[in-house]
Scaffold this active site. Structure first.
Site, mmCIF file in Angstrom:
data_model
loop_
_atom_site.group_PDB
_atom_site.id
_atom_site.type_symbol
_atom_site.label_atom_id
_atom_site.label_comp_id
_atom_site.label_asym_id
_atom_site.label_seq_id
_atom_site.Cartn_x
_atom_site.Cartn_y
_atom_site.Cartn_z
ATOM 1 N N GLY A 280 -42.615 -61.276 -5.575
ATOM 2 C CA GLY A 280 -43.786 -60.685 -5.251
ATOM 3 C C GLY A 280 -44.082 -60.574 -3.756
ATOM 4 C CG ASP B 5 -39.405 -59.196 -14.976
ATOM 5 O OD1 ASP B 5 -40.101 -60.260 -14.434
ATOM 6 O OD2 ASP B 5 -39.831 -58.926 -16.174
ATOM 7 C CE1 TYR C 240 -53.453 -65.561 -12.248
ATOM 8 C CE2 TYR C 240 -55.613 -67.039 -11.978
ATOM 9 C CZ TYR C 240 -54.440 -66.330 -11.374
ATOM 10 O OH TYR C 240 -54.219 -66.389 -9.864
HETATM 11 P P1 NAP Z 1 -50.768 -58.918 -5.760
HETATM 12 O O1 NAP Z 1 -51.566 -58.098 -4.496
HETATM 13 O O2 NAP Z 1 -51.114 -58.204 -7.037
HETATM 14 O O3 NAP Z 1 -49.329 -58.851 -5.297
HETATM 15 C C1 NAP Z 1 -48.447 -59.637 -6.469
HETATM 16 C C2 NAP Z 1 -46.972 -58.991 -6.325
HETATM 17 O O4 NAP Z 1 -46.344 -59.646 -7.135
HETATM 18 C C3 NAP Z 1 -47.278 -57.348 -6.580
HETATM 19 O O5 NAP Z 1 -46.240 -56.877 -5.525
HETATM 20 C C4 NAP Z 1 -46.584 -57.370 -8.102
HETATM 21 O O6 NAP Z 1 -45.530 -56.173 -8.271
HETATM 22 C C5 NAP Z 1 -45.442 -58.504 -7.944
HETATM 23 N N1 NAP Z 1 -45.073 -59.078 -9.233
HETATM 24 C C6 NAP Z 1 -45.944 -59.033 -10.251
HETATM 25 N N2 NAP Z 1 -45.021 -59.386 -11.468
HETATM 26 C C7 NAP Z 1 -43.769 -59.572 -10.935
HETATM 27 C C8 NAP Z 1 -42.488 -59.847 -11.529
HETATM 28 N N3 NAP Z 1 -42.579 -60.206 -12.792
HETATM 29 N N4 NAP Z 1 -41.423 -59.868 -10.747
HETATM 30 C C9 NAP Z 1 -41.627 -59.412 -9.475
HETATM 31 N N5 NAP Z 1 -42.693 -59.238 -8.692
HETATM 32 C C10 NAP Z 1 -43.797 -59.519 -9.304
HETATM 33 O O7 NAP Z 1 -51.333 -60.145 -5.697
HETATM 34 P P2 NAP Z 1 -51.784 -61.508 -4.708
HETATM 35 O O8 NAP Z 1 -53.330 -61.420 -4.772
HETATM 36 O O9 NAP Z 1 -51.025 -61.174 -3.500
HETATM 37 O O10 NAP Z 1 -51.126 -62.628 -5.594
HETATM 38 C C11 NAP Z 1 -50.071 -63.430 -5.375
HETATM 39 C C12 NAP Z 1 -50.210 -64.868 -5.918
HETATM 40 O O11 NAP Z 1 -51.385 -65.502 -5.487
HETATM 41 C C13 NAP Z 1 -50.049 -64.624 -7.479
HETATM 42 O O12 NAP Z 1 -49.550 -65.606 -8.014
HETATM 43 C C14 NAP Z 1 -51.730 -64.739 -7.907
HETATM 44 O O13 NAP Z 1 -51.848 -65.515 -9.235
HETATM 45 C C15 NAP Z 1 -52.029 -65.835 -6.837
HETATM 46 N N6 NAP Z 1 -53.501 -65.771 -6.490
HETATM 47 C C16 NAP Z 1 -54.088 -65.086 -5.875
HETATM 48 C C17 NAP Z 1 -55.461 -65.042 -5.691
HETATM 49 C C18 NAP Z 1 -56.261 -64.095 -4.762
HETATM 50 O O14 NAP Z 1 -57.620 -64.460 -4.654
HETATM 51 N N7 NAP Z 1 -55.853 -62.863 -4.580
HETATM 52 C C19 NAP Z 1 -56.215 -66.358 -6.037
HETATM 53 C C20 NAP Z 1 -55.422 -67.421 -6.579
HETATM 54 C C21 NAP Z 1 -54.047 -67.096 -6.753
HETATM 55 P P3 NAP Z 1 -46.572 -55.000 -8.851
HETATM 56 O O15 NAP Z 1 -47.399 -54.407 -7.787
HETATM 57 O O16 NAP Z 1 -45.239 -53.911 -9.113
HETATM 58 O O17 NAP Z 1 -47.129 -55.379 -9.909
#
Ligand code: NAP
Length: 246
Positions: free
Chosen positions: A12, A62, A154
């Site tokens: 990701g 993926d 989640y």
């Molecule tokens: P984000 O901006 O949506 O980035 C997630 C990235 O992961 C996106 O580029 C997405 O690609 C990619 N992805 C999703 N499914 C995938 C897969 N099966 N294989 C490969 N890549 C994949 O999210 P983020 O906020 O940076 O979150 C990153 C992590 O932190 C996640 O695990 C999330 O649950 C965790 N988290 C975030 C927060 C927050 O406040 N932001 C809080 C708690 C936990 P696409 O764009 O193409 O889907």
């Protein structure tokens, strides 16, 4: 903290927290393999790293599918060498009342948020065992620590990540491989912006009166990836601006 000579995989890595982690690990000297579903955004992260003098490649795929994980790992080994740091960051979220969560939604969240990290670990741990050194950092969520309405599937998947971290940490403790997790709380990323969360309201009630940045998570991750963090394993390192104090 120097990560010179290390090869890191960040799943990701094309967006938000994963991009910031990729950039930070490269800044600290690691060669970084940016894994993402989205090849364009993965390439953009690579460009940011290369433009700053770092070394990186993009692998589109993926991170929850065994065959695609194996393909990306092979590409990484061929271009950068054996993998020494794995950051399981790829994840998806969803806000749905519990009784409306479909079986398909449960399967999808579990596949990407918990099965994917387990499969990536199985693929990459042999490299770490060969080297007698490895760092695994799983990105979980503060929702698993506090509970979160509308996020039962989640938060359950992320609670699984925390438990998995502890068990794998124990299993690998004597092998030079550490396994830790960071549960972010309220970080300003595309995932947060696309959610129904009232961001301004959350900022007002937060102790530091600001949302976290992806870089806040990246610094903690870089520390856990470093040599200096070698006696830390199974830890849940909250990076949440004081919102969660377990
Ligand atoms: P984000 O901006 O949506 O980035 C997630 C990235 O992961 C996106 O580029 C997405 O690609 C990619 N992805 C999703 N499914 C995938 C897969 N099966 N294989 C490969 N890549 C994949 O999210 P983020 O906020 O940076 O979150 C990153 C992590 O932190 C996640 O695990 C999330 O649950 C965790 N988290 C975030 C927060 C927050 O406040 N932001 C809080 C708690 C936990 P696409 O764009 O193409 O889907």
């Amino acid at each position: 903290m120097s990560l010179k000579g290390k090869v890191a995989v960040v799943t990701g890595g094309g967006s938000g927290i994963g991009r910031a982690i990729s950039v930070q690990l490269a800044k600290d000297g690691a060669a970084v393999s940016v894994w993402d579903l989205n090849s364009v955004s993965a390439e953009q992260t690579v460009e940011m790293i290369v433009n700053s003098g770092g070394r990186a490649i993009a692998c589109a795929g993926d991170a929850s599918a065994k065959i695609e994980i194996a393909r990306s790992a092979a590409m990484t080994r061929q271009s950068l060498g054996a993998i020494s740091i794995l950051v399981n960051n790829a994840g998806i979220s969803s806000f749905t009342p519990f009784m409306d969560i479909s079986e398909e939604m449960i399967d999808r969240i579990m596949a990407i948020n918990i099965k994917g990290p387990m499969l990536c670990c199985q693929e990459i741990i042999p490299d770490m065992l060969n080297a007698g050194w490895g760092r695994i950092i799983n990105i979980s969520s503060s929702s698993a620590q506090t509970g979160a309405p509308m996020m039962c599937h989640y938060s359950a998947s992320k609670g699984g990540v925390i438990a998995f971290t502890k068990s794998l940490g124990l299993e690998l403790a004597a092998k030079g491989i550490t396994v830790n997790n960071i549960p972010p709380g309220f970080i300003d990323t595309p995932m947060l912006r696309q959610s129904p969360v009232d961001i301004e309201k959350q900022i007002q009630v937060s102790p530091m009166k600001r949302a976290g940045t992806p870089e806040d998570i990246a610094s903690a991750c870089a520390f856990l990836a470093s040599e200096q963090a070698g006696y830390i394993t199974g830890l849940t390192l909250g990076v949440n601006g004081g919102r969660v104090m377990p």
